[in-house]
Scaffold this motif. Structure first.
Motif, PDB file in Angstrom:
ATOM      1  N   PHE A 222      45.103 110.647  10.558  1.00  0.00           N
ATOM      2  CA  PHE A 222      46.308 110.101  11.198  1.00  0.00           C
ATOM      3  C   PHE A 222      45.951 109.302  12.447  1.00  0.00           C
ATOM      4  O   PHE A 222      46.457 108.187  12.660  1.00  0.00           O
ATOM      5  N   LEU A 223      45.076 109.849  13.292  1.00  0.00           N
ATOM      6  CA  LEU A 223      44.677 109.148  14.517  1.00  0.00           C
ATOM      7  C   LEU A 223      43.989 107.828  14.192  1.00  0.00           C
ATOM      8  O   LEU A 223      44.179 106.829  14.896  1.00  0.00           O
ATOM      9  N   ASN A 224      43.211 107.815  13.122  1.00  0.00           N
ATOM     10  CA  ASN A 224      42.551 106.580  12.693  1.00  0.00           C
ATOM     11  C   ASN A 224      43.598 105.545  12.291  1.00  0.00           C
ATOM     12  O   ASN A 224      43.455 104.350  12.595  1.00  0.00           O
ATOM     13  N   GLY A 225      44.651 105.999  11.612  1.00  0.00           N
ATOM     14  CA  GLY A 225      45.739 105.097  11.256  1.00  0.00           C
ATOM     15  C   GLY A 225      46.438 104.543  12.480  1.00  0.00           C
ATOM     16  O   GLY A 225      46.775 103.345  12.540  1.00  0.00           O
ATOM     17  N   TYR A 230      47.737 100.222  16.611  1.00  0.00           N
ATOM     18  CA  TYR A 230      47.682  99.631  17.949  1.00  0.00           C
ATOM     19  C   TYR A 230      46.830  98.372  17.985  1.00  0.00           C
ATOM     20  O   TYR A 230      46.980  97.541  18.891  1.00  0.00           O
ATOM     21  N   GLU A 231      45.951  98.217  17.006  1.00  0.00           N
ATOM     22  CA  GLU A 231      45.186  96.963  16.891  1.00  0.00           C
ATOM     23  C   GLU A 231      45.990  95.900  16.139  1.00  0.00           C
ATOM     24  O   GLU A 231      45.501  94.811  15.896  1.00  0.00           O
ATOM     25  N   ARG A 232      47.210  96.260  15.744  1.00  0.00           N
ATOM     26  CA  ARG A 232      48.129  95.395  15.007  1.00  0.00           C
ATOM     27  C   ARG A 232      47.599  95.057  13.612  1.00  0.00           C
ATOM     28  O   ARG A 232      47.981  94.045  13.022  1.00  0.00           O
ATOM     29  N   ASP A 233      46.746  95.912  13.098  1.00  0.00           N
ATOM     30  CA  ASP A 233      46.290  95.789  11.719  1.00  0.00           C
ATOM     31  C   ASP A 233      47.213  96.657  10.867  1.00  0.00           C
ATOM     32  O   ASP A 233      46.855  97.736  10.389  1.00  0.00           O
ATOM     33  N   ALA A 237      46.850 100.117   8.538  1.00  0.00           N
ATOM     34  CA  ALA A 237      47.546 101.307   9.047  1.00  0.00           C
ATOM     35  C   ALA A 237      48.441 101.903   7.969  1.00  0.00           C
ATOM     36  O   ALA A 237      48.451 103.124   7.750  1.00  0.00           O
ATOM     37  N   ILE A 238      49.174 101.052   7.260  1.00  0.00           N
ATOM     38  CA  ILE A 238      50.064 101.535   6.189  1.00  0.00           C
ATOM     39  C   ILE A 238      49.251 102.234   5.105  1.00  0.00           C
ATOM     40  O   ILE A 238      49.654 103.281   4.583  1.00  0.00           O
ATOM     41  N   GLY A 259      56.916 103.517   9.089  1.00  0.00           N
ATOM     42  CA  GLY A 259      58.136 102.722   9.192  1.00  0.00           C
ATOM     43  C   GLY A 259      58.012 101.610  10.216  1.00  0.00           C
ATOM     44  O   GLY A 259      58.417 100.464   9.976  1.00  0.00           O
ATOM     45  N   LEU A 260      57.419 101.931  11.367  1.00  0.00           N
ATOM     46  CA  LEU A 260      57.191 100.913  12.400  1.00  0.00           C
ATOM     47  C   LEU A 260      56.271  99.807  11.894  1.00  0.00           C
ATOM     48  O   LEU A 260      56.466  98.621  12.207  1.00  0.00           O
ATOM     49  N   SER A 261      55.260 100.202  11.124  1.00  0.00           N
ATOM     50  CA  SER A 261      54.320  99.214  10.573  1.00  0.00           C
ATOM     51  C   SER A 261      55.035  98.287   9.592  1.00  0.00           C
ATOM     52  O   SER A 261      54.822  97.060   9.608  1.00  0.00           O
ATOM     53  N   TYR A 262      55.888  98.847   8.738  1.00  0.00           N
ATOM     54  CA  TYR A 262      56.673  98.009   7.821  1.00  0.00           C
ATOM     55  C   TYR A 262      57.588  97.071   8.608  1.00  0.00           C
ATOM     56  O   TYR A 262      57.782  95.900   8.239  1.00  0.00           O
ATOM     57  N   LEU A 263      58.151  97.594   9.689  1.00  0.00           N
ATOM     58  CA  LEU A 263      59.036  96.790  10.528  1.00  0.00           C
ATOM     59  C   LEU A 263      58.289  95.588  11.097  1.00  0.00           C
ATOM     60  O   LEU A 263      58.802  94.457  11.107  1.00  0.00           O
ATOM     61  N   GLU A 264      57.064  95.810  11.566  1.00  0.00           N
ATOM     62  CA  GLU A 264      56.255  94.728  12.119  1.00  0.00           C
ATOM     63  C   GLU A 264      55.918  93.675  11.057  1.00  0.00           C
ATOM     64  O   GLU A 264      55.790  92.492  11.369  1.00  0.00           O
ATOM     65  N   LEU A 265      55.769  94.114   9.813  1.00  0.00           N
ATOM     66  CA  LEU A 265      55.466  93.187   8.718  1.00  0.00           C
ATOM     67  C   LEU A 265      56.729  92.594   8.096  1.00  0.00           C
ATOM     68  O   LEU A 265      56.659  91.897   7.086  1.00  0.00           O
ATOM     69  N   ARG A 266      57.892  92.895   8.688  1.00  0.00           N
ATOM     70  CA  ARG A 266      59.196  92.395   8.240  1.00  0.00           C
ATOM     71  C   ARG A 266      59.550  92.884   6.830  1.00  0.00           C
ATOM     72  O   ARG A 266      60.309  92.223   6.108  1.00  0.00           O
ATOM     73  N   GLN A 267      59.013  94.014   6.463  1.00  0.00           N
ATOM     74  CA  GLN A 267      59.388  94.644   5.193  1.00  0.00           C
ATOM     75  C   GLN A 267      60.495  95.663   5.505  1.00  0.00           C
ATOM     76  O   GLN A 267      60.291  96.879   5.494  1.00  0.00           O
TER      77      GLN A 267
END
Length: 462
Positions: A222-225, A230-233, A237-238, A259-267
Protein backbone atom coordinates in the motif's frame (compact mmCIF):
# COMPACT_ATOMS: atom_id res chain seq x y z
CA UNK A 1 75.48 -28.16 24.53
CA UNK A 2 72.42 -29.47 26.45
CA UNK A 3 70.99 -25.93 26.69
CA UNK A 4 71.45 -25.40 22.97
CA UNK A 5 69.60 -28.68 22.26
CA UNK A 6 66.63 -27.58 24.39
CA UNK A 7 66.50 -24.21 22.65
CA UNK A 8 66.61 -25.86 19.24
CA UNK A 9 63.87 -28.32 20.32
CA UNK A 10 61.62 -25.44 21.37
CA UNK A 11 62.20 -23.60 18.14
CA UNK A 12 61.45 -26.69 16.06
CA UNK A 13 58.48 -28.03 18.06
CA UNK A 14 56.87 -24.65 18.87
CA UNK A 15 55.38 -23.40 22.14
CA UNK A 16 53.23 -25.85 24.13
CA UNK A 17 49.57 -25.10 23.08
CA UNK A 18 48.27 -25.00 26.69
CA UNK A 19 51.04 -22.61 27.72
CA UNK A 20 50.37 -20.50 24.58
CA UNK A 21 46.61 -20.23 25.30
CA UNK A 22 47.34 -19.24 28.90
CA UNK A 23 49.58 -16.42 27.68
CA UNK A 24 46.95 -15.30 25.17
CA UNK A 25 44.23 -15.48 27.81
CA UNK A 26 46.19 -13.28 30.22
CA UNK A 27 47.04 -10.86 27.44
CA UNK A 28 43.38 -10.73 26.38
CA UNK A 29 42.26 -9.96 29.93
CA UNK A 30 44.85 -7.19 30.14
CA UNK A 31 43.77 -5.64 26.83
CA UNK A 32 40.10 -5.81 27.83
CA UNK A 33 40.88 -4.14 31.15
CA UNK A 34 42.61 -1.24 29.39
CA UNK A 35 39.75 -0.72 26.93
CA UNK A 36 37.18 -0.84 29.75
CA UNK A 37 39.09 1.73 31.79
CA UNK A 38 39.17 3.99 28.73
CA UNK A 39 35.39 3.67 28.36
CA UNK A 40 35.68 1.82 25.04
CA UNK A 41 33.00 -0.71 25.91
CA UNK A 42 31.97 -1.63 22.38
CA UNK A 43 35.56 -2.18 21.30
CA UNK A 44 36.19 -4.34 24.35
CA UNK A 45 33.11 -6.44 23.50
CA UNK A 46 34.24 -6.89 19.90
CA UNK A 47 37.75 -7.83 21.05
CA UNK A 48 36.41 -10.57 23.33
CA UNK A 49 33.99 -11.92 20.74
CA UNK A 50 36.72 -12.25 18.13
CA UNK A 51 39.28 -13.82 20.51
CA UNK A 52 37.22 -15.89 22.93
CA UNK A 53 38.51 -19.19 21.55
CA UNK A 54 42.08 -18.15 22.48
CA UNK A 55 41.27 -17.44 26.13
CA UNK A 56 42.22 -20.96 27.27
CA UNK A 57 41.60 -21.60 30.95
CA UNK A 58 40.64 -17.92 31.31
CA UNK A 59 37.60 -18.39 29.07
CA UNK A 60 35.10 -18.42 31.96
CA UNK A 61 36.63 -15.29 33.44
CA UNK A 62 36.63 -13.54 30.06
CA UNK A 63 32.98 -14.47 29.44
CA UNK A 64 31.99 -12.96 32.80
CA UNK A 65 33.84 -9.78 31.85
CA UNK A 66 32.02 -9.86 28.51
CA UNK A 67 28.66 -10.19 30.28
CA UNK A 68 29.46 -7.22 32.51
CA UNK A 69 30.42 -5.13 29.51
CA UNK A 70 27.27 -6.16 27.69
CA UNK A 71 25.16 -5.13 30.69
CA UNK A 72 26.86 -1.73 30.65
CA UNK A 73 26.13 -1.51 26.91
CA UNK A 74 22.46 -2.37 27.66
CA UNK A 75 22.69 -5.67 25.72
CA UNK A 76 20.91 -7.73 28.35
CA UNK A 77 20.00 -10.76 26.21
CA UNK A 78 23.58 -11.04 25.00
CA UNK A 79 24.86 -10.70 28.58
CA UNK A 80 22.55 -13.48 29.74
CA UNK A 81 23.87 -15.75 26.98
CA UNK A 82 27.50 -14.95 27.90
CA UNK A 83 26.87 -15.92 31.54
CA UNK A 84 25.28 -19.20 30.48
CA UNK A 85 28.34 -19.99 28.38
CA UNK A 86 30.67 -19.00 31.22
CA UNK A 87 29.03 -21.45 33.63
CA UNK A 88 29.62 -24.28 31.16
CA UNK A 89 33.42 -23.74 31.05
CA UNK A 90 35.79 -26.00 32.96
CA UNK A 91 36.88 -25.02 36.47
CA UNK A 92 34.56 -22.00 36.54
CA UNK A 93 35.21 -20.17 39.81
CA UNK A 94 33.13 -16.97 39.53
CA UNK A 95 29.67 -18.30 40.42
CA UNK A 96 29.03 -15.51 42.93
CA UNK A 97 29.82 -12.75 40.45
CA UNK A 98 27.80 -14.49 37.72
CA UNK A 99 24.79 -14.74 40.07
CA UNK A 100 25.12 -11.06 40.93
CA UNK A 101 25.18 -10.15 37.23
CA UNK A 102 22.19 -12.40 36.59
CA UNK A 103 20.32 -10.58 39.33
CA UNK A 104 21.22 -7.23 37.73
CA UNK A 105 19.93 -8.46 34.37
CA UNK A 106 16.64 -9.62 35.93
CA UNK A 107 16.10 -6.29 37.71
CA UNK A 108 16.85 -4.27 34.59
CA UNK A 109 14.57 -6.41 32.45
CA UNK A 110 11.73 -5.96 34.92
CA UNK A 111 12.22 -2.20 34.96
CA UNK A 112 12.45 -2.22 31.15
CA UNK A 113 9.13 -4.08 30.89
CA UNK A 114 7.46 -1.60 33.24
CA UNK A 115 8.62 1.40 31.19
CA UNK A 116 7.62 -0.22 27.88
CA UNK A 117 4.18 -1.06 29.28
CA UNK A 118 3.79 2.54 30.47
CA UNK A 119 4.85 3.76 27.03
CA UNK A 120 2.26 1.72 25.16
CA UNK A 121 -0.43 2.66 27.69
CA UNK A 122 0.36 6.32 27.09
CA UNK A 123 0.10 5.73 23.33
CA UNK A 124 -3.36 4.22 23.79
CA UNK A 125 -4.31 7.23 25.93
CA UNK A 126 -3.02 9.57 23.17
CA UNK A 127 -0.48 10.94 25.64
CA UNK A 128 2.36 10.94 23.14
CA UNK A 129 4.78 13.08 25.15
CA UNK A 130 4.67 10.71 28.13
CA UNK A 131 4.87 7.73 25.80
CA UNK A 132 8.13 9.06 24.38
CA UNK A 133 9.45 9.66 27.92
CA UNK A 134 8.64 6.09 28.99
CA UNK A 135 10.28 4.58 25.92
CA UNK A 136 13.37 6.73 26.51
CA UNK A 137 13.45 5.49 30.11
CA UNK A 138 13.19 1.89 28.86
CA UNK A 139 16.30 2.40 26.77
CA UNK A 140 18.24 3.18 29.95
CA UNK A 141 17.76 -0.48 30.91
CA UNK A 142 17.96 -2.38 27.61
CA UNK A 143 18.63 -1.23 24.06
CA UNK A 144 18.32 -4.54 22.28
CA UNK A 145 14.57 -4.95 21.98
CA UNK A 146 12.33 -4.43 18.99
CA UNK A 147 9.23 -3.09 20.73
CA UNK A 148 10.93 -0.11 22.35
CA UNK A 149 12.23 1.20 19.01
CA UNK A 150 8.80 0.63 17.53
CA UNK A 151 7.18 2.49 20.42
CA UNK A 152 9.61 5.42 20.27
CA UNK A 153 9.14 5.72 16.52
CA UNK A 154 5.36 5.57 16.84
CA UNK A 155 5.42 8.31 19.52
CA UNK A 156 7.44 10.58 17.23
CA UNK A 157 5.13 9.73 14.31
CA UNK A 158 2.00 10.66 16.26
CA UNK A 159 3.66 13.91 17.33
CA UNK A 160 4.33 14.47 13.59
CA UNK A 161 8.07 14.46 14.24
CA UNK A 162 8.74 12.43 11.11
CA UNK A 163 12.45 13.14 10.80
CA UNK A 164 12.96 12.08 14.42
CA UNK A 165 10.94 8.91 13.77
CA UNK A 166 13.16 8.10 10.79
CA UNK A 167 16.26 8.35 13.01
CA UNK A 168 14.66 6.10 15.64
CA UNK A 169 13.63 3.37 13.20
CA UNK A 170 17.06 3.48 11.53
CA UNK A 171 18.69 3.17 14.97
CA UNK A 172 16.45 0.22 15.74
CA UNK A 173 17.52 -1.48 12.51
CA UNK A 174 21.19 -0.77 13.23
CA UNK A 175 21.39 -1.51 16.95
CA UNK A 176 18.90 -4.33 17.19
CA UNK A 177 19.53 -7.65 15.45
CA UNK A 178 15.91 -8.30 14.52
CA UNK A 179 14.19 -11.38 13.21
CA UNK A 180 13.27 -11.08 9.51
CA UNK A 181 9.64 -10.38 10.42
CA UNK A 182 10.59 -7.65 12.89
CA UNK A 183 13.03 -6.13 10.42
CA UNK A 184 10.32 -6.03 7.74
CA UNK A 185 8.01 -4.32 10.24
CA UNK A 186 10.61 -1.66 11.09
CA UNK A 187 11.20 -1.05 7.37
CA UNK A 188 7.44 -0.66 6.96
CA UNK A 189 7.29 2.08 9.59
CA UNK A 190 10.41 3.73 8.15
CA UNK A 191 8.77 3.85 4.70
CA UNK A 192 5.68 5.42 6.27
CA UNK A 193 7.78 8.26 7.72
CA UNK A 194 9.51 8.98 4.41
CA UNK A 195 6.11 8.99 2.72
CA UNK A 196 4.81 11.49 5.30
CA UNK A 197 7.66 13.79 4.22
CA UNK A 198 6.76 13.08 0.55
CA UNK A 199 10.25 11.64 0.00
CA UNK A 200 8.92 9.15 -2.51
CA UNK A 201 12.25 7.86 -3.82
CA UNK A 202 13.36 6.85 -0.32
CA UNK A 203 9.91 5.43 0.37
CA UNK A 204 10.24 3.13 -2.64
CA UNK A 205 13.76 2.05 -1.66
CA UNK A 206 12.67 1.15 1.86
CA UNK A 207 9.59 -0.64 0.54
CA UNK A 208 11.82 -2.72 -1.71
CA UNK A 209 13.92 -3.74 1.30
CA UNK A 210 10.83 -4.72 3.26
CA UNK A 211 9.34 -6.67 0.35
CA UNK A 212 12.62 -8.51 -0.18
CA UNK A 213 12.09 -9.95 3.32
CA UNK A 214 8.32 -10.39 3.12
CA UNK A 215 6.83 -10.07 -0.40
CA UNK A 216 3.32 -10.36 1.04
CA UNK A 217 3.55 -7.43 3.46
CA UNK A 218 0.29 -5.75 2.42
CA UNK A 219 0.95 -2.52 4.30
CA UNK A 220 4.25 -2.04 2.46
CA UNK A 221 2.52 -2.73 -0.87
CA UNK A 222 0.00 0.00 0.00
CA UNK A 223 2.77 2.46 0.92
CA UNK A 224 4.48 1.71 -2.40
CA UNK A 225 1.22 2.56 -4.16
CA UNK A 226 0.97 5.84 -2.25
CA UNK A 227 4.53 6.73 -3.30
CA UNK A 228 3.47 6.29 -6.93
CA UNK A 229 0.39 8.43 -6.26
CA UNK A 230 2.42 11.31 -4.83
CA UNK A 231 4.75 11.07 -7.83
CA UNK A 232 1.58 11.53 -9.93
CA UNK A 233 2.13 8.16 -11.58
CA UNK A 234 -1.58 7.41 -11.23
CA UNK A 235 -1.69 4.48 -13.65
CA UNK A 236 0.95 2.56 -11.66
CA UNK A 237 -0.69 3.58 -8.38
CA UNK A 238 -4.04 2.17 -9.57
CA UNK A 239 -2.31 -1.09 -10.51
CA UNK A 240 -0.73 -1.40 -7.05
CA UNK A 241 -3.99 -0.55 -5.26
CA UNK A 242 -5.95 -2.99 -7.43
CA UNK A 243 -3.52 -5.82 -6.64
CA UNK A 244 -3.84 -5.03 -2.96
CA UNK A 245 -7.64 -5.03 -3.13
CA UNK A 246 -7.59 -8.51 -4.66
CA UNK A 247 -6.73 -9.88 -1.20
CA UNK A 248 -8.27 -7.08 0.91
CA UNK A 249 -11.35 -5.84 -1.00
CA UNK A 250 -12.82 -3.81 1.86
CA UNK A 251 -9.90 -1.67 2.96
CA UNK A 252 -11.26 1.87 2.93
CA UNK A 253 -8.08 3.91 2.57
CA UNK A 254 -6.93 1.84 -0.43
CA UNK A 255 -10.32 2.19 -2.13
CA UNK A 256 -10.29 5.92 -1.36
CA UNK A 257 -6.82 6.51 -2.79
CA UNK A 258 -7.62 4.48 -5.90
CA UNK A 259 -10.70 6.68 -6.27
CA UNK A 260 -8.49 9.77 -6.07
CA UNK A 261 -6.20 8.28 -8.72
CA UNK A 262 -9.16 7.68 -11.05
CA UNK A 263 -10.28 11.24 -10.37
CA UNK A 264 -6.87 12.58 -11.43
CA UNK A 265 -7.08 10.55 -14.65
CA UNK A 266 -10.61 11.94 -15.27
CA UNK A 267 -12.13 8.47 -15.07
CA UNK A 268 -15.00 9.89 -13.08
CA UNK A 269 -17.34 6.89 -13.26
CA UNK A 270 -14.67 4.60 -11.74
CA UNK A 271 -13.89 7.23 -9.10
CA UNK A 272 -17.57 7.35 -8.15
CA UNK A 273 -17.63 3.54 -7.79
CA UNK A 274 -14.64 3.51 -5.40
CA UNK A 275 -15.89 6.41 -3.29
CA UNK A 276 -19.34 4.80 -3.14
CA UNK A 277 -17.82 1.54 -1.92
CA UNK A 278 -16.00 3.43 0.84
CA UNK A 279 -19.31 5.02 1.86
CA UNK A 280 -20.98 1.60 1.95
CA UNK A 281 -18.34 0.58 4.49
CA UNK A 282 -18.52 3.90 6.39
CA UNK A 283 -21.35 6.27 5.54
CA UNK A 284 -19.74 9.00 7.66
CA UNK A 285 -16.49 9.10 5.68
CA UNK A 286 -16.32 12.82 4.88
CA UNK A 287 -13.30 12.49 2.58
CA UNK A 288 -15.10 9.93 0.40
CA UNK A 289 -18.22 12.16 0.26
CA UNK A 290 -16.08 15.09 -0.83
CA UNK A 291 -14.25 12.97 -3.41
CA UNK A 292 -17.49 11.58 -4.82
CA UNK A 293 -19.04 15.05 -4.88
CA UNK A 294 -16.11 16.30 -6.92
CA UNK A 295 -16.32 13.30 -9.28
CA UNK A 296 -20.06 13.85 -9.74
CA UNK A 297 -19.43 17.53 -10.54
CA UNK A 298 -16.92 16.77 -13.29
CA UNK A 299 -19.18 13.96 -14.49
CA UNK A 300 -21.85 16.67 -14.85
CA UNK A 301 -24.16 14.99 -12.34
CA UNK A 302 -24.75 18.26 -10.51
CA UNK A 303 -27.66 17.21 -8.31
CA UNK A 304 -25.68 14.26 -6.93
CA UNK A 305 -22.67 16.53 -6.45
CA UNK A 306 -24.85 18.98 -4.51
CA UNK A 307 -26.20 16.21 -2.24
CA UNK A 308 -22.73 14.94 -1.31
CA UNK A 309 -21.20 18.38 -0.82
CA UNK A 310 -24.16 19.49 1.29
CA UNK A 311 -23.69 16.47 3.57
CA UNK A 312 -20.03 17.41 3.98
CA UNK A 313 -20.90 21.06 4.62
CA UNK A 314 -23.40 20.01 7.29
CA UNK A 315 -20.61 18.26 9.22
CA UNK A 316 -18.10 21.09 8.68
CA UNK A 317 -20.00 24.33 9.14
CA UNK A 318 -18.94 27.37 7.09
CA UNK A 319 -15.68 25.90 5.74
CA UNK A 320 -14.71 28.32 2.92
CA UNK A 321 -13.59 25.80 0.29
CA UNK A 322 -16.81 23.78 0.78
CA UNK A 323 -18.94 26.89 0.46
CA UNK A 324 -17.08 27.75 -2.73
CA UNK A 325 -17.56 24.23 -4.12
CA UNK A 326 -21.29 24.37 -3.38
CA UNK A 327 -21.44 27.75 -5.08
CA UNK A 328 -19.85 26.33 -8.24
CA UNK A 329 -22.36 23.45 -8.28
CA UNK A 330 -25.29 25.86 -7.81
CA UNK A 331 -24.06 27.92 -10.78
CA UNK A 332 -24.03 24.74 -12.89
CA UNK A 333 -27.63 24.11 -11.77
CA UNK A 334 -28.59 27.69 -12.67
CA UNK A 335 -29.27 28.68 -9.06
CA UNK A 336 -27.39 31.97 -9.14
CA UNK A 337 -28.87 33.49 -5.98
CA UNK A 338 -27.91 30.41 -3.92
CA UNK A 339 -24.50 30.39 -5.57
CA UNK A 340 -23.88 34.04 -4.69
CA UNK A 341 -24.89 33.32 -1.10
CA UNK A 342 -22.30 30.51 -0.85
CA UNK A 343 -19.55 32.56 -2.51
CA UNK A 344 -20.31 35.55 -0.31
CA UNK A 345 -19.94 33.45 2.85
CA UNK A 346 -16.69 31.94 1.59
CA UNK A 347 -15.40 35.43 0.73
CA UNK A 348 -16.29 36.76 4.19
CA UNK A 349 -14.43 33.86 5.82
CA UNK A 350 -11.31 34.38 3.70
CA UNK A 351 -11.20 37.88 2.26
CA UNK A 352 -7.70 37.36 0.89
CA UNK A 353 -8.71 34.32 -1.17
CA UNK A 354 -9.28 35.86 -4.60
CA UNK A 355 -10.79 32.67 -6.03
CA UNK A 356 -13.83 33.08 -3.80
CA UNK A 357 -13.99 36.80 -4.56
CA UNK A 358 -13.83 36.24 -8.32
CA UNK A 359 -16.52 33.57 -8.26
CA UNK A 360 -18.79 35.91 -6.30
CA UNK A 361 -18.20 38.71 -8.82
CA UNK A 362 -18.86 36.47 -11.81
CA UNK A 363 -22.10 35.21 -10.26
CA UNK A 364 -23.24 38.81 -9.82
CA UNK A 365 -22.33 39.43 -13.46
CA UNK A 366 -24.30 36.39 -14.68
CA UNK A 367 -27.29 37.50 -12.56
CA UNK A 368 -27.14 41.01 -14.07
CA UNK A 369 -26.19 42.51 -10.71
CA UNK A 370 -23.74 44.84 -12.43
CA UNK A 371 -23.23 47.34 -9.63
CA UNK A 372 -22.27 44.57 -7.19
CA UNK A 373 -20.02 42.95 -9.80
CA UNK A 374 -18.31 46.29 -10.49
CA UNK A 375 -17.26 46.66 -6.85
CA UNK A 376 -15.80 43.14 -6.82
CA UNK A 377 -13.86 43.34 -10.10
CA UNK A 378 -12.46 46.81 -9.46
CA UNK A 379 -11.10 45.57 -6.12
CA UNK A 380 -9.62 42.48 -7.76
CA UNK A 381 -8.00 44.52 -10.52
CA UNK A 382 -6.17 46.60 -7.92
CA UNK A 383 -4.41 43.42 -6.77
CA UNK A 384 -3.45 42.29 -10.32
CA UNK A 385 -3.96 45.00 -12.97
CA UNK A 386 -2.97 42.76 -15.90
CA UNK A 387 -4.91 39.66 -14.90
CA UNK A 388 -6.93 38.67 -18.03
CA UNK A 389 -9.68 36.97 -16.01
CA UNK A 390 -10.31 40.10 -13.95
CA UNK A 391 -10.06 42.47 -16.91
CA UNK A 392 -12.42 40.52 -19.17
CA UNK A 393 -14.98 40.26 -16.37
CA UNK A 394 -14.70 43.97 -15.63
CA UNK A 395 -15.20 44.76 -19.33
CA UNK A 396 -18.43 42.73 -19.42
CA UNK A 397 -19.56 44.47 -16.23
CA UNK A 398 -18.98 47.89 -17.79
CA UNK A 399 -20.92 46.76 -20.87
CA UNK A 400 -23.79 45.73 -18.61
CA UNK A 401 -23.71 49.21 -17.07
CA UNK A 402 -23.61 50.72 -20.60
CA UNK A 403 -20.26 52.32 -19.85
CA UNK A 404 -18.92 51.49 -23.30
CA UNK A 405 -16.12 54.04 -23.49
CA UNK A 406 -14.69 52.90 -20.16
CA UNK A 407 -14.93 49.30 -21.38
CA UNK A 408 -13.14 50.24 -24.66
CA UNK A 409 -10.36 52.00 -22.73
CA UNK A 410 -9.86 48.95 -20.50
CA UNK A 411 -9.86 46.68 -23.58
CA UNK A 412 -7.09 48.75 -25.21
CA UNK A 413 -5.00 48.74 -22.03
CA UNK A 414 -5.45 44.98 -21.72
CA UNK A 415 -4.38 43.99 -25.26
CA UNK A 416 -1.42 46.35 -25.01
CA UNK A 417 -0.24 44.40 -21.96
CA UNK A 418 -1.10 40.98 -23.41
CA UNK A 419 -2.26 40.77 -27.07
CA UNK A 420 -2.61 36.95 -27.07
CA UNK A 421 -5.59 36.50 -24.78
CA UNK A 422 -8.46 35.09 -26.84
CA UNK A 423 -11.19 36.43 -24.55
CA UNK A 424 -9.95 40.02 -24.91
CA UNK A 425 -10.97 40.05 -28.57
CA UNK A 426 -14.32 38.42 -27.84
CA UNK A 427 -15.25 41.10 -25.28
CA UNK A 428 -13.71 43.76 -27.58
CA UNK A 429 -16.05 42.64 -30.36
CA UNK A 430 -19.00 42.93 -28.00
CA UNK A 431 -17.94 46.48 -27.06
CA UNK A 432 -17.72 47.42 -30.75
CA UNK A 433 -21.19 45.99 -31.43
CA UNK A 434 -22.65 47.97 -28.53
CA UNK A 435 -20.97 51.12 -29.89
CA UNK A 436 -22.38 50.43 -33.38
CA UNK A 437 -18.99 49.73 -35.01
CA UNK A 438 -19.78 46.46 -36.85
CA UNK A 439 -16.60 46.40 -39.03
CA UNK A 440 -14.42 46.64 -35.91
CA UNK A 441 -16.52 43.95 -34.22
CA UNK A 442 -15.89 41.66 -37.21
CA UNK A 443 -12.14 42.38 -37.15
CA UNK A 444 -11.91 41.59 -33.47
CA UNK A 445 -13.79 38.32 -33.88
CA UNK A 446 -11.37 37.35 -36.64
CA UNK A 447 -8.52 37.93 -34.18
CA UNK A 448 -10.45 35.93 -31.60
CA UNK A 449 -10.68 32.96 -34.03
CA UNK A 450 -6.92 32.96 -34.61
CA UNK A 451 -6.03 32.45 -30.91
CA UNK A 452 -6.38 29.05 -29.29
CA UNK A 453 -7.04 28.79 -25.55
CA UNK A 454 -9.13 26.73 -23.16
CA UNK A 455 -11.33 29.64 -22.16
CA UNK A 456 -12.22 30.96 -18.75
CA UNK A 457 -14.64 29.50 -16.26
CA UNK A 458 -15.37 29.39 -12.57
CA UNK A 459 -12.37 28.56 -10.45
CA UNK A 460 -13.20 25.39 -8.53
CA UNK A 461 -11.34 24.92 -5.28
CA UNK A 462 -11.98 21.57 -3.56
Amino acid sequence: MKHIFVLIFVLVQGVNPIFSQTLKGKKLVAEITVLSQEGKTRQAIELIQSNIENAGKHQGEVLVILAELQINALLLDSANLSLMQAKKTKKFKQEAKADLLNSTITQRKEQYKIEVALGFKSLLDSDFENAATSFNNALKYDSGNYEVWLGKGESAHLLQQHEAAIGLYENGLTKYTATPQEKSHLYEHLAEEYLALRETVMTSKICDKALAIDPNNQEVIFLNGMARYYERDFVTAIGVFSNYLTNNPDREDVLYNRGLSYLELRQYNLAVLDFSRVLELDDNNVDALLGRGKAYYYFKQYENAKKDLTKVANTQKDVPYLLNALGVVEVSLGNLTEAANHFSKAHQKEVANYTYTYNLGKTYLMNNQFEEALVIFEELRKTKPNNPVYNVSLCYTLIGLEKYREAEALFNQSIEANPFVKEYFEVGAEISRKMGDKPMAKTRMEEYAKIHSEGMSFQVLF
